[in-house]
Design a protein around this motif. Structure first.
Motif, short mmCIF file in Angstrom:
data_model
loop_
_atom_site.label_atom_id
_atom_site.label_comp_id
_atom_site.label_asym_id
_atom_site.label_seq_id
_atom_site.Cartn_x
_atom_site.Cartn_y
_atom_site.Cartn_z
N THR A 75 0.81 -1.23 0.00
CA THR A 75 0.00 0.00 0.00
C THR A 75 0.84 1.27 0.00
N GLN A 76 2.15 1.15 0.31
CA GLN A 76 3.06 2.30 0.44
C GLN A 76 2.63 3.24 1.57
N ARG A 77 1.94 2.68 2.55
CA ARG A 77 1.49 3.47 3.70
C ARG A 77 2.52 3.39 4.82
N LEU A 78 2.72 4.51 5.49
CA LEU A 78 3.70 4.62 6.56
C LEU A 78 3.05 4.30 7.90
N TYR A 79 3.75 3.56 8.74
CA TYR A 79 3.25 3.20 10.07
C TYR A 79 4.31 3.48 11.12
N THR A 80 3.86 3.74 12.34
CA THR A 80 4.79 3.78 13.47
C THR A 80 4.98 2.35 13.99
N THR A 81 6.14 2.09 14.57
CA THR A 81 6.41 0.79 15.18
C THR A 81 6.06 0.90 16.65
N ILE A 101 -0.50 8.38 5.94
CA ILE A 101 0.61 8.95 5.18
C ILE A 101 1.11 7.90 4.19
N TYR A 102 1.14 8.28 2.92
CA TYR A 102 1.55 7.36 1.85
C TYR A 102 2.80 7.91 1.16
N MET A 103 3.63 7.00 0.73
CA MET A 103 4.75 7.38 -0.13
C MET A 103 4.26 7.29 -1.58
N SER A 104 4.39 8.38 -2.30
CA SER A 104 3.96 8.42 -3.70
C SER A 104 5.12 8.96 -4.53
N GLU A 135 8.45 10.20 -5.13
CA GLU A 135 9.46 10.75 -4.25
C GLU A 135 8.87 11.62 -3.14
N THR A 136 7.55 11.53 -2.95
CA THR A 136 6.87 12.43 -2.03
C THR A 136 5.99 11.66 -1.06
N TYR A 137 5.83 12.19 0.14
CA TYR A 137 4.88 11.64 1.10
C TYR A 137 3.60 12.48 1.08
N ILE A 138 2.47 11.79 1.00
CA ILE A 138 1.16 12.42 0.91
C ILE A 138 0.34 12.12 2.16
N CYS A 139 -0.25 13.16 2.75
CA CYS A 139 -1.14 13.00 3.91
C CYS A 139 -2.59 12.97 3.43
N CYS A 140 -3.32 12.00 3.92
CA CYS A 140 -4.73 11.85 3.55
C CYS A 140 -5.56 11.68 4.83
N LYS A 141 -6.56 12.53 5.03
CA LYS A 141 -7.40 12.43 6.23
C LYS A 141 -7.97 11.02 6.36
N LYS A 142 -7.88 10.47 7.57
CA LYS A 142 -8.44 9.15 7.81
C LYS A 142 -9.95 9.17 7.61
N ARG A 143 -10.46 8.16 6.98
CA ARG A 143 -11.91 8.04 6.79
C ARG A 143 -12.63 7.97 8.13
N THR A 144 -11.97 7.37 9.11
CA THR A 144 -12.62 7.12 10.40
C THR A 144 -12.91 8.38 11.20
N ILE A 145 -12.20 9.50 10.90
CA ILE A 145 -12.44 10.70 11.72
C ILE A 145 -13.84 11.27 11.50
#
Length: 395
Positions: free
Chosen positions: A137-143, A168-171, A173-183
Motif C-alpha cells: 500500500t506504500q502506507r507509513l506506520y509507526t512501530t 501517510i503514503y509514499m507516492s 518521491e513524495t509523502y502524501i497525507c490523507c485524512k483518515k476516513r474514520t475521523i
C-alpha cells in the motif's frame, strides 16, 4: 479499508448565493448541536453573533479550550486551521455533533515537514525500525514497541501525532497525507459548502475513500437537495483582459522556466491598469501569484506593491470587496505529487475545470460579490485561462 457507509452532503452554490445565511438559519431552527468550521476569524464573529455559537477564546491552548467547549454540548465555531489539528480525544468529545464546513478543508496534501527535516530523515527512521512502510500500500506506520529518542525524535513525534488523524503514503518521491476516513464517523452528519465541488479535490477524496455524496443547493434562501448547475450573479459586470503579445501559461513550470518574462507580465498589467481603468478604481486592486514568486513579482516595479498581494487560496472572505481591479498572474493546477498519487489510485481530476474553479473563487473576493453596479476589471495572465473563463460565461 473501512467499508461502513459514510455520506457527505455537498452544498454546492455560487459565491454570494447565501450559503452562510442558510447555515445560520439551519443552526437557529434545528434541534441539533453543531460544529461549524470556517476559514477566517471574521466569519467566526459573524456566526457567533448571529447563530449563537461559541468559540475558543485563545486564552490557553485552543485545542484544550475546544475540548472543554465540546463537553458543554453547545454550538461551536472554529477555523479550518484548528479543525486540521483535532486530536482523537477532541473528536471523541465532539461525537454526535452535526458538522458543517464552509469551504472545503484540506483532505489530501503533501506532507509538511517540521523545520530542519526532510524526506531522507524519514528513511533513517525506517532504517532504524521506528517507522515501517507497507510495500503493497506504500502506507507509513509507526512501530508500536519502539520509542524514538535523539535528533530524529521531533520528526518522529510529529509524524506519530499526524498519523492519529491522517494516513501517510509514499507516492513516488513524495509523502502524501490523507485524512483518515474514520475521523468523519464521530459526527452525526457532515455538510461541506463550496462551489463547483464536482471538480474539487474533495470530490476526488470521496472517490478515494468510498464516501457517498448527496448534493444540495440554495433555493429561495433554503437548503434543498439536488445539484443545480447555476452561475453566480453579476457576471455582466466583469471586464476581462489578457495580454495579446505575451504567450504565457502562468503555471508554476512557466515561472520556473521563464523568469525573464515575469517583468513583462507585470508591466503589461500596469499599462492596462493605467490606460483602461478609470482613475477612481485604479488604486483599489489586489493581485496573486504562487507564494514562492510573490517577491519576484513585487520587485519588478514600484507600480505594484506586495501589500496588495492576496493568497490564491483566499476564500469566503469579504475583506477585499471594495476592490474593482484584480490581477491574476498564475494558473493554479493540481499539485503534481497529489495528481500522481490520485492517478495511481485510478482517480482523475479535470485540471482545466479545477483551474477555472480556483480563478472564480479568487475573482469573487472582489467588489463583484456586492450589489454595486460598477465594472470589475480582471487581468488574467494566461490566455488559456482567459479563454476558458470567457467560454464558461458564454455557455
Amino acid at each position: 479499508m473501512d467499508k461502513t457507509q459514510l455520506t457527505f452532503y455537498l452544498l454546492d452554490a455560487p459565491m454570494g448565493a447565501g450559503k452562510t445565511t442558510a447555515i445560520i438559519k439551519r443552526v437557529k431552527t434545528t434541534n441539533k448541536k453543531f460544529l461549524i468550521v470556517t476559514p477566517y476569524l471574521t466569519e467566526i464573529e459573524r456566526l457567533c453573533t448571529n447563530a449563537g455559537c461559541i468559540t475558543p477564546a485563545g486564552n490557553e491552548s485552543k485545542q484544550k479550550e475546544l475540548l472543554t467547549l465540546a463537553k458543554t454540548q453547545k454550538n461551536i465555531c472554529i477555523t479550518h486551521s484548528l479543525f486540521s489539528q483535532l486530536t482523537l480525544e477532541t473528536l471523541k468529545a465532539l461525537e454526535g455533533y452535526s458538522l458543517i464546513i464552509d469551504e472545503e478543508v484540506s483532505t489530501i496534501e503533501v506532507l509538511n515537514y517540521p523545520e530542519g527535516f526532510s524526506k531522507p530523515d524519514i528513511g533513517d527512521l525506517i532504517s532504524a525500525g521506528y517507522l515501517s512502510l507497507n510495500k503493497d500500500t506504500q502506507r507509513l506506520y509507526t512501530t508500536k514497541d519502539k520509542k524514538c529518542a535523539g535528533v530524529l525524535s521531533p520528526l518522529y513525534d510529529c509524524l506519530s501525532l499526524l498519523m492519529v488523524t491522517n494516513d501517510i503514503y509514499m507516492s513516488g518521491e513524495t509523502y502524501i497525507c490523507c485524512k483518515k476516513r474514520t475521523i468523519w464517523k464521530f459526527f452525526s452528519d457532515i455538510t461541506i459548502c463550496s462551489y463547483r465541488l464536482p471538480y474539487s479535490l474533495l470530490s476526488a477524496y470521496c472517490s478515494l475513500n468510498n464516501i457517498a455524496t448527496i448534493y444540495q443547493h440554495i433555493e429561495n434562501g433554503e437548503i434543498v437537495e439536488g445539484f443545480s448547475d447555476i452561475k453566480p450573479t453579476n457576471l455582466q459586470r466583469l471586464v476581462l483582459y489578457t495580454p495579446q503579445k505575451l504567450n504565457c501559461s502562468c503555471s508554476l513550470h512557466w515561472y520556473q522556466t521563464h523568469t525573464e518574462d515575469i517583468k513583462t507580465l507585470v508591466s503589461s498589467f500596469n499599462k492596462w491598469r493605467e490606460r483602461h481603468i478609470p482613475a477612481e478604481y485604479r488604486k483599489g486592486y489586489f493581485w496573486t501569484t504562487f507564494k514562492a514568486y510573490k517577491e519576484a513579482v513585487a520587485k519588478t516595479t514600484k507600480k505594484i506593491t506586495a501589500k496588495k498581494f492576496v493568497s490564491c487560496t483566499a476564500k469566503a472572505t469579504n475583506a477585499y470587496s471594495g476592490c474593482h481591479v484584480v490581477g491574476v498572474f498564475m494558473q493554479r493546477f493540481l499539485n503534481v505529487p497529489i495528481k500522481q498519487f490520485l492517478s495511481a489510485q485510478g482517480i482523475k481530476v479535470n485540471e482545466e475545470e479545477y483551474a477555472l474553479s480556483e480563478l472564480l473563487q479568487f475573482v469573487w473576493r472582489s467588489n463583484i460579490r456586492t450589489e454595486d453596479t460598477a465594472p470589475v476589471y480582471v487581468f488574467i495572465g494566461s490566455k488559456d485561462l482567459y479563454a476558458r473563463l470567457n467560454a464558461w460565461i458564454a455557455s
